[in-house]
Each structure stands twice: as C-alpha cells, then as structure tokens.
Write a protein that holds these residues in place. Sequence first.
Motif, short mmCIF file in Angstrom:
data_model
loop_
_atom_site.label_atom_id
_atom_site.label_comp_id
_atom_site.label_asym_id
_atom_site.label_seq_id
_atom_site.Cartn_x
_atom_site.Cartn_y
_atom_site.Cartn_z
N HIS A 102 0.69 -1.24 0.02
CA HIS A 102 -0.09 0.02 0.08
C HIS A 102 0.87 1.15 0.04
N ASN A 103 2.16 1.04 0.18
CA ASN A 103 2.97 2.38 0.22
C ASN A 103 3.38 2.92 -1.06
N ALA A 104 2.44 3.69 -1.72
CA ALA A 104 2.57 4.10 -3.16
C ALA A 104 3.66 5.02 -3.46
N GLY A 105 3.90 5.83 -2.25
CA GLY A 105 5.29 6.89 -2.60
C GLY A 105 6.58 5.92 -2.54
N ALA A 106 6.83 5.04 -1.68
CA ALA A 106 7.87 4.30 -1.51
C ALA A 106 8.01 3.59 -2.89
N ARG A 107 7.01 2.98 -3.23
CA ARG A 107 6.91 2.14 -4.60
C ARG A 107 7.57 2.97 -5.62
N ALA A 108 6.85 4.26 -5.97
CA ALA A 108 7.22 5.06 -6.97
C ALA A 108 8.53 5.45 -7.18
N LEU A 109 9.04 5.67 -5.66
CA LEU A 109 10.86 5.89 -5.55
C LEU A 109 11.65 4.92 -5.67
N TYR A 110 11.28 3.73 -5.50
CA TYR A 110 12.17 2.54 -5.63
C TYR A 110 12.11 1.96 -7.37
N ALA A 111 11.02 2.42 -7.83
CA ALA A 111 10.65 2.14 -9.28
C ALA A 111 11.63 2.94 -10.04
N GLY A 112 11.63 4.23 -9.61
CA GLY A 112 12.34 5.23 -10.40
C GLY A 112 14.04 4.87 -10.18
N MET A 113 14.29 4.06 -9.29
CA MET A 113 15.71 3.84 -9.17
C MET A 113 16.14 2.36 -9.69
N GLY A 114 15.21 1.77 -10.42
CA GLY A 114 15.35 0.51 -11.35
C GLY A 114 14.95 -0.66 -10.26
N PHE A 115 14.40 -0.70 -9.16
CA PHE A 115 14.12 -1.83 -8.60
C PHE A 115 12.67 -2.26 -9.17
N THR A 116 12.80 -3.56 -8.93
CA THR A 116 11.44 -4.30 -9.52
C THR A 116 11.16 -5.40 -8.24
N ALA A 117 9.69 -5.87 -8.55
CA ALA A 117 9.44 -6.81 -7.49
C ALA A 117 10.06 -8.24 -7.81
N HIS A 118 10.59 -9.11 -6.73
CA HIS A 118 10.92 -10.41 -7.07
C HIS A 118 10.14 -11.37 -6.62
N HIS A 119 9.50 -11.24 -5.46
CA HIS A 119 8.30 -11.88 -4.77
C HIS A 119 7.68 -11.40 -3.72
N ALA A 120 6.47 -11.77 -3.26
CA ALA A 120 5.75 -11.31 -2.19
C ALA A 120 5.96 -12.28 -0.83
#
Length: 347
Positions: free
Chosen positions: A308-326
């Motif tokens: 649910h942390n939309a701000g953090a997800r946008a920040l990390y996506a901008g740094m090139g991070f992608t989801a690996h697993h939940a």
Amino acid sequence: MEISAAGRLKVRISAADVGKRVSVRRLGEPGAAGEKFTDTVGVLTSWDDGVLLITRKSGETVRITESSLVAGKVVPPAPARRRGPAATYAELARVAARAWRPVESERLGDWELRAAAGFTRRANSVLPLGDPGLPLDEALAAVRRWYGERGLPPYVQTATGAEGTQEMLCAELERRGWVREVTAELWTGALAPVADRAGGSGEDAVVLSRTADEAWLARYQRKGVSEVALKVLGSGPSVWFATMPGAGADAPAAIGRCVVDGRWASFAAVEVDPARRRQGLASAVMAALARQALAEGASAAWLQVETHNAGARALYAGMGFTAHHAHHHYRAPDPVTESGTSRTAAR
C-alpha cells in the motif's frame, strides 16, 4: 490458453498437477457484469470435491469450480526476469534473514524459529526454508509451544510469486485457520544506479555510522526502542546507518540503514521528516549508503516495501528496482478451549 487443432479451448490440467504453476480460463460468475471469461495464473494448491484453489503471485487464493473451467495448462514456474540481478528465492531469503537477525533462534529441521521479544514480525516468526522434519501438524504444534514459552504469538513467514516459493504451505496454513496479517514485496535492483542517483539539498551532509545513535533513533518510526531492538538493528555482516541532520536540535531530516552481505546490499528504515518529503532526501541517504556498499564489493540491492506504500514504490521503481516475490506473515488462530470458544473470546 491451450487450443486444440480444431480451435477449441482445452483443459489440460488435473488434480495430479497440484503444486504446479498453471494458467486457467473460466466462465464468469452468472449474472456478473464484465468479461465473459476470467483468466487466473498461479500455483494450483488443491483440487478437491470439484473445486480448485489457485494461489496467485500476490498470495491471494482464488476459488474456482471445476464446472466453470473452459481451458487450462501447466506453465513454467516463473517468467524470466528482464532486468535487475538474477537471484533465486532461497538466496534472497537467506540474505534477508542475515540482515535482520533475532536475538534467539532454534532449528526445527529446515525451519528456523526466531524470537526477539516481539520487535518486528520478521524477527519473531518462523522462516520455513525446507522440511521441518515432522508432519506439518506436529511441526506447527511445536511452533506454537516454542513461541508460547516466550509469551509471543506464533507467526510463520512465507513467500509467493517466484520459483521455489511456498504457495503450498500458504494454502495448508489457511486450511488450518492461520490468518495472513501482513503482505509486503521484496524488490531487487542494480546497486550502481542507486549510488549515482542525484539527491536533494544537503546530500554532502549525510553521515554514516556503524551504530544507531540517539539522533538516528529520534527519527526512527518505532518509538521506545529497547536493547533487544538495538541488537536486531545492529545485526548483519556489515551494517551502516545514515543520518542527514535536520535544523537545530530537532530529529534528523532523513535516515536509512544498509547491510552489506557479499554481492548484496539491503536498504531499510529509510525515513524522512514529513515536512521535508519530496525534496530528494531519501535518494540522498540511499545514494550515500550505496556508495559505501559499492566500496565493499556489493553490486546488487534489495529492499522490502509494503503493497500500500505508493510513495515508496514510486521512488524505488524510479531507481530501477522491481518486485521479485511477495512475502506474508501468518498468525496462528487463537487456541480453542474445551467449550469450543477461543481463549481470546472467553476473556
């Protein structure tokens, strides 16, 4: 979907495929608005009495009646990752565990029972990487006893969405009434782009330390940190704390924590003064930590972010991070008394 030579959809899965990753198409619910068909991809965790249960990458369990199936097939365990460092779930799970150590642990076969006086679920839950060496019900009873002796609620940490994750265990826990309380995602990315990312004003003021001092703790979101919590925060192969001073004697403007472990650098506790958000301070803190990790030989990075942390997800996506697993934390149901009511309800 599987299509025959005659152009018809075909169901090419059966109960013998339980435990495999499948893709199915089913008819929509009668009277429901929307598409006529619904597609589901995930691990087939059961097929009993004409009902299929499929666990998606997110950990969500989908219930499908056999009579509604119009197509289905077994698919590869997980799609190939197109960017970011290659890593297996088992590797990441062990690296993550070393970056956030409990103060007490015990082995139950290939499971690790972890406790830290209740400081975070991660340090107070079972990490089930393999076979516990007992039938599941006996293993869960042992887990209950172990945490009960420490006055802690029993938790099991599981993962979904990658090859080798624990969809089957999730399904078995849910059948036994264990409740999923928290879901987050583990994201991975290359480390160099994080180090190269331009931060906001005051980037040069970021101070790195081997310990979490009073200033750092003043910004940390978990208040009243105990000695046990300090041990957990300081655990890991090579731990660094970053602090960006604030104005005057107030708490720091931003903080962060990084653990370097071989090729991996983990980021956690990246927090910014609410009055100074969207100024690049989180990027500056992470860049300073990333440069230190690069100097120690790391090349890849990982972090955890709640869904649910939309701000953090946008920040990390901008740094090139992608989801690996939940990953998920399942809590044991309340014990049942002889009268059939839970102890919580009886109080």
